[in-house]
Write a protein that holds these residues in place. Sequence first.
Motif, PDB file in Angstrom:
ATOM      1  N   ASN A 248     -10.137 -50.913 -12.659  1.00  0.00           N
ATOM      2  CA  ASN A 248      -8.889 -51.677 -12.756  1.00  0.00           C
ATOM      3  C   ASN A 248      -7.721 -50.736 -13.054  1.00  0.00           C
ATOM      4  OD1 ASN A 248      -7.087 -53.821 -12.821  1.00  0.00           O
ATOM      5  ND2 ASN A 248      -7.522 -54.324 -14.972  1.00  0.00           N
ATOM      6  N   ILE A 249      -7.553 -49.750 -12.185  1.00  0.00           N
ATOM      7  CA  ILE A 249      -6.523 -48.728 -12.384  1.00  0.00           C
ATOM      8  C   ILE A 249      -5.642 -48.620 -11.150  1.00  0.00           C
ATOM      9  CG2 ILE A 249      -7.920 -47.369 -13.986  1.00  0.00           C
ATOM     10  CD1 ILE A 249      -8.590 -45.502 -11.618  1.00  0.00           C
ATOM     11  N   HIS A 250      -4.544 -47.913 -11.325  1.00  0.00           N
ATOM     12  CA  HIS A 250      -3.676 -47.535 -10.217  1.00  0.00           C
ATOM     13  C   HIS A 250      -3.865 -46.049  -9.938  1.00  0.00           C
ATOM     14  CE1 HIS A 250      -1.646 -51.413 -10.384  1.00  0.00           C
ATOM     15  NE2 HIS A 250      -1.533 -51.260 -11.703  1.00  0.00           N
ATOM     16  N   ASP A 251      -3.443 -45.603  -8.765  1.00  0.00           N
ATOM     17  CA  ASP A 251      -3.630 -44.204  -8.380  1.00  0.00           C
ATOM     18  C   ASP A 251      -3.006 -43.245  -9.396  1.00  0.00           C
ATOM     19  OD1 ASP A 251      -4.742 -45.411  -6.214  1.00  0.00           O
ATOM     20  OD2 ASP A 251      -3.437 -44.479  -4.713  1.00  0.00           O
ATOM     21  N   GLU A 252      -1.864 -43.615  -9.970  1.00  0.00           N
ATOM     22  CA  GLU A 252      -1.203 -42.708 -10.907  1.00  0.00           C
ATOM     23  C   GLU A 252      -2.014 -42.530 -12.186  1.00  0.00           C
ATOM     24  OE1 GLU A 252       1.850 -46.238 -12.246  1.00  0.00           O
ATOM     25  OE2 GLU A 252       2.535 -44.180 -12.495  1.00  0.00           O
ATOM     26  N   ASP A 253      -2.912 -43.460 -12.502  1.00  0.00           N
ATOM     27  CA  ASP A 253      -3.743 -43.309 -13.696  1.00  0.00           C
ATOM     28  C   ASP A 253      -4.707 -42.135 -13.566  1.00  0.00           C
ATOM     29  OD1 ASP A 253      -2.646 -45.515 -15.054  1.00  0.00           O
ATOM     30  OD2 ASP A 253      -3.927 -46.898 -13.934  1.00  0.00           O
ATOM     31  N   LEU A 254      -5.032 -41.746 -12.342  1.00  0.00           N
ATOM     32  CA  LEU A 254      -5.915 -40.597 -12.144  1.00  0.00           C
ATOM     33  C   LEU A 254      -5.202 -39.281 -12.423  1.00  0.00           C
ATOM     34  CD1 LEU A 254      -7.816 -41.754  -8.921  1.00  0.00           C
ATOM     35  CD2 LEU A 254      -8.652 -41.743 -11.285  1.00  0.00           C
ATOM     36  N   VAL A 255      -3.876 -39.288 -12.403  1.00  0.00           N
ATOM     37  CA  VAL A 255      -3.123 -38.070 -12.706  1.00  0.00           C
ATOM     38  C   VAL A 255      -3.308 -37.684 -14.171  1.00  0.00           C
ATOM     39  CG1 VAL A 255      -0.815 -37.050 -12.792  1.00  0.00           C
ATOM     40  CG2 VAL A 255      -1.456 -38.533 -10.883  1.00  0.00           C
ATOM     41  N   SER A 256      -3.430 -38.675 -15.049  1.00  0.00           N
ATOM     42  CA  SER A 256      -3.599 -38.390 -16.474  1.00  0.00           C
ATOM     43  C   SER A 256      -5.057 -38.380 -16.905  1.00  0.00           C
ATOM     44  CB  SER A 256      -2.837 -39.434 -17.303  1.00  0.00           C
ATOM     45  OG  SER A 256      -3.302 -40.743 -17.014  1.00  0.00           O
ATOM     46  N   ALA A 257      -5.973 -38.590 -15.959  1.00  0.00           N
ATOM     47  CA  ALA A 257      -7.391 -38.672 -16.314  1.00  0.00           C
ATOM     48  C   ALA A 257      -7.978 -37.294 -16.606  1.00  0.00           C
ATOM     49  CB  ALA A 257      -8.169 -39.323 -15.177  1.00  0.00           C
ATOM     50  N   GLU A 258      -9.016 -37.285 -17.444  1.00  0.00           N
ATOM     51  CA  GLU A 258      -9.810 -36.082 -17.696  1.00  0.00           C
ATOM     52  C   GLU A 258     -11.217 -36.366 -17.179  1.00  0.00           C
ATOM     53  OE1 GLU A 258      -9.637 -34.880 -21.803  1.00  0.00           O
ATOM     54  OE2 GLU A 258      -7.536 -35.480 -21.980  1.00  0.00           O
ATOM     55  N   LEU A 259     -11.494 -35.968 -15.957  1.00  0.00           N
ATOM     56  CA  LEU A 259     -12.763 -36.287 -15.308  1.00  0.00           C
ATOM     57  C   LEU A 259     -13.494 -34.997 -14.949  1.00  0.00           C
ATOM     58  CD1 LEU A 259     -11.599 -39.247 -13.029  1.00  0.00           C
ATOM     59  CD2 LEU A 259     -12.816 -39.366 -15.217  1.00  0.00           C
ATOM     60  N   GLU A 260     -14.767 -34.942 -15.315  1.00  0.00           N
ATOM     61  CA  GLU A 260     -15.581 -33.741 -15.143  1.00  0.00           C
ATOM     62  C   GLU A 260     -16.836 -34.064 -14.344  1.00  0.00           C
ATOM     63  OE1 GLU A 260     -16.539 -32.197 -18.980  1.00  0.00           O
ATOM     64  OE2 GLU A 260     -14.492 -32.429 -19.764  1.00  0.00           O
ATOM     65  N   LEU A 261     -17.214 -33.135 -13.486  1.00  0.00           N
ATOM     66  CA  LEU A 261     -18.505 -33.192 -12.803  1.00  0.00           C
ATOM     67  C   LEU A 261     -19.455 -32.245 -13.518  1.00  0.00           C
ATOM     68  CD1 LEU A 261     -17.102 -33.174  -9.192  1.00  0.00           C
ATOM     69  CD2 LEU A 261     -18.565 -34.990 -10.108  1.00  0.00           C
ATOM     70  N   VAL A 262     -20.585 -32.783 -13.966  1.00  0.00           N
ATOM     71  CA  VAL A 262     -21.592 -31.993 -14.669  1.00  0.00           C
ATOM     72  C   VAL A 262     -22.946 -32.280 -14.032  1.00  0.00           C
ATOM     73  CG1 VAL A 262     -20.266 -32.078 -16.815  1.00  0.00           C
ATOM     74  CG2 VAL A 262     -22.063 -33.776 -16.401  1.00  0.00           C
ATOM     75  N   PRO A 263     -23.936 -31.409 -14.195  1.00  0.00           N
ATOM     76  CA  PRO A 263     -25.251 -31.671 -13.609  1.00  0.00           C
ATOM     77  C   PRO A 263     -25.830 -33.000 -14.104  1.00  0.00           C
ATOM     78  CG  PRO A 263     -25.085 -29.383 -14.288  1.00  0.00           C
ATOM     79  CD  PRO A 263     -23.867 -30.068 -14.815  1.00  0.00           C
ATOM     80  N   ALA A 264     -26.337 -33.790 -13.166  1.00  0.00           N
ATOM     81  CA  ALA A 264     -26.925 -35.088 -13.513  1.00  0.00           C
ATOM     82  C   ALA A 264     -28.397 -34.922 -13.884  1.00  0.00           C
ATOM     83  CB  ALA A 264     -26.769 -36.062 -12.350  1.00  0.00           C
ATOM     84  N   THR A 265     -28.659 -33.910 -14.676  1.00  0.00           N
ATOM     85  CA  THR A 265     -30.016 -33.622 -15.134  1.00  0.00           C
ATOM     86  C   THR A 265     -30.090 -33.880 -16.638  1.00  0.00           C
ATOM     87  OG1 THR A 265     -29.394 -31.297 -15.432  1.00  0.00           O
ATOM     88  CG2 THR A 265     -30.443 -31.893 -13.349  1.00  0.00           C
ATOM     89  N   GLN A 266     -31.304 -33.945 -17.148  1.00  0.00           N
ATOM     90  CA  GLN A 266     -31.494 -34.175 -18.566  1.00  0.00           C
ATOM     91  C   GLN A 266     -32.377 -33.072 -19.152  1.00  0.00           C
ATOM     92  OE1 GLN A 266     -29.664 -35.974 -20.136  1.00  0.00           O
ATOM     93  NE2 GLN A 266     -29.395 -38.053 -19.364  1.00  0.00           N
ATOM     94  N   PRO A 267     -32.301 -32.858 -20.472  1.00  0.00           N
ATOM     95  CA  PRO A 267     -33.108 -31.806 -21.102  1.00  0.00           C
ATOM     96  C   PRO A 267     -34.601 -32.033 -20.906  1.00  0.00           C
ATOM     97  CG  PRO A 267     -31.418 -32.634 -22.601  1.00  0.00           C
ATOM     98  CD  PRO A 267     -31.441 -33.563 -21.434  1.00  0.00           C
ATOM     99  N   ALA A 268     -35.313 -30.926 -20.847  1.00  0.00           N
ATOM    100  CA  ALA A 268     -36.771 -30.977 -20.714  1.00  0.00           C
ATOM    101  C   ALA A 268     -37.357 -29.703 -21.290  1.00  0.00           C
ATOM    102  CB  ALA A 268     -37.179 -31.140 -19.244  1.00  0.00           C
ATOM    103  N   ASP A 269     -38.637 -29.770 -21.646  1.00  0.00           N
ATOM    104  CA  ASP A 269     -39.354 -28.567 -22.053  1.00  0.00           C
ATOM    105  C   ASP A 269     -39.639 -27.718 -20.826  1.00  0.00           C
ATOM    106  OD1 ASP A 269     -39.435 -29.453 -24.707  1.00  0.00           O
ATOM    107  OD2 ASP A 269     -41.283 -30.577 -24.359  1.00  0.00           O
ATOM    108  N   VAL A 270     -39.617 -26.410 -21.010  1.00  0.00           N
ATOM    109  CA  VAL A 270     -39.877 -25.473 -19.915  1.00  0.00           C
ATOM    110  C   VAL A 270     -41.128 -24.671 -20.260  1.00  0.00           C
ATOM    111  CG1 VAL A 270     -39.007 -23.502 -18.605  1.00  0.00           C
ATOM    112  CG2 VAL A 270     -37.432 -25.318 -19.322  1.00  0.00           C
ATOM    113  N   GLY A 271     -42.063 -24.608 -19.325  1.00  0.00           N
ATOM    114  CA  GLY A 271     -43.287 -23.830 -19.529  1.00  0.00           C
ATOM    115  C   GLY A 271     -44.431 -24.683 -20.043  1.00  0.00           C
ATOM    116  N   LEU A 272     -45.629 -24.278 -19.698  1.00  0.00           N
ATOM    117  CA  LEU A 272     -46.812 -25.029 -20.113  1.00  0.00           C
ATOM    118  C   LEU A 272     -46.984 -25.060 -21.624  1.00  0.00           C
ATOM    119  CD1 LEU A 272     -49.389 -23.849 -17.412  1.00  0.00           C
ATOM    120  CD2 LEU A 272     -48.229 -26.059 -17.549  1.00  0.00           C
TER     121      LEU A 272
END
Length: 479
Positions: A248-272
């Motif tokens: 429910n925004i207008h295009d100008e609202d994206l000018v003040s937005a703080e939007l980040e793309l980050v890996p869509a992964t989650q923490p996990a253990d590594v190694g057997l």
Amino acid sequence: MSTSKTLASVLLLCLPLALFAQEAIPSDTGTVAAKSAWLELTPEQKTEVMRFAEPYKDYLRHAKSAALSAATLAALAQQSGFTPFTSPSQVKSGARLIINNRDRAIAFVVIGSDPIETGSRVIAAHEDSPHINLKSRPVIQAPGSVALFKTTLYGGLKKYQWSNLPLALVGRIDTVDGRHLQVNIGFAPGDPVFVIADSAPHSDSQLRTRTYTQVLGGEEMNPVAGSIPGDHSTVAQQVMETLRQRFNIHDEDLVSAELELVPATQPADVGLDLGLTGSWGQDDKLSSYVASRAILDLKGTPRKTALAYITNFEEVGSPNNTGAGSQFLDTLFTELVDAQKPPATDLAVRNALRNADVLSADCNDGVNPLFPQNSEASNAAVVGYGVAIKRYGAGFDPNSEFTARILRVLDQNHIAWQTQTPRVEVGGGGTIGGFLSLRNMEVLDVGIPLLSMHAPYEMSSKVDLWSFYRLMSAFYAME
């Protein structure tokens, strides 16, 4: 080639790895141990190490931006009995306070029995991590009948590592009409993700001369945002309309937005053996979590005030009013001095800063198992060998007596430690310690090593994490 020459060649190739594995000096001499910290653990301690990593992974699941990290840490602090700082009357021995800096940086304080002007114990870290930001006009139409997000890069990242990777969109939109909207798309079941499309090997011959760091250019870091056109509109127009309707925004609202793309992964253990934690953002959410966790777990009232200072924007030089280059810390010290001994004079505040002992905590790169030649064997930090005491040289190190005090804390508490100095004229890195040293504070840089540092999926050792926590806990309580 003869068998003897072949054997000699193999031995030469293995030499760097052998140097790291040698046990040169026993750890009880007070000199850095030359063997894995895992080997020093009792069965009970190993159980504790594994247990300690679980809430850390849970924190990483939520702390997908600096703002989300600050909110997560603040919630943990309130669960531990900390309260927001709103009045000088709260500054009493034993008080446990939260000081929020614009929801993007934060400090936790336990007031000591001695006046803060006489000294304090500060651990400083940063909670921002390399990521990709959306531009103010974020959607374009691209060849191939898809819409792309237009982006800018944040922090030191290798661009090619971010292609073919599911990305999530997180952040906030503050609208012109005064609404505050949280954005988190890509982590919930059924959420879409966003992907930077790589070129297929069937048609990439024109790209094969690109160098290691330029496989993708900065203006090519644009993930797919949509692919369905409207009857009378392009895909890009449809994506923009989806954003308007969803929030429910207008295009100008994206000018003040703080939007980040980050890996869509989650923490996990590594190694057997489950010895490593894998996750995006461990540099330096790891230090932020451990510094905060150590002060939240601090028992009783310390003699010297303890303070965890969690900052933002370190990956781009610590600018802005939530970075370590701001005057937030000066203001915080002034408020504490003023509450204890009003009015706070300039000299009293300067004395409080001068008498503060600081650990500037930040992860560093560890010896890479595939590229050990990138490190200098005798001074490089090894994953699983404990806390790294960073020695940069060239005026960046503290005086020797302060370093010796921290080494004494490590040795007295039987905490595994090692040193870290980069190869000369090869690379390196800094952290926020310089901003604190400029305030005349006594500062030592410490960390733990990571594998794949600044990559979309970094690896840390659970025993290093636990050792780091033990150092910070002992430091806060240090006399």
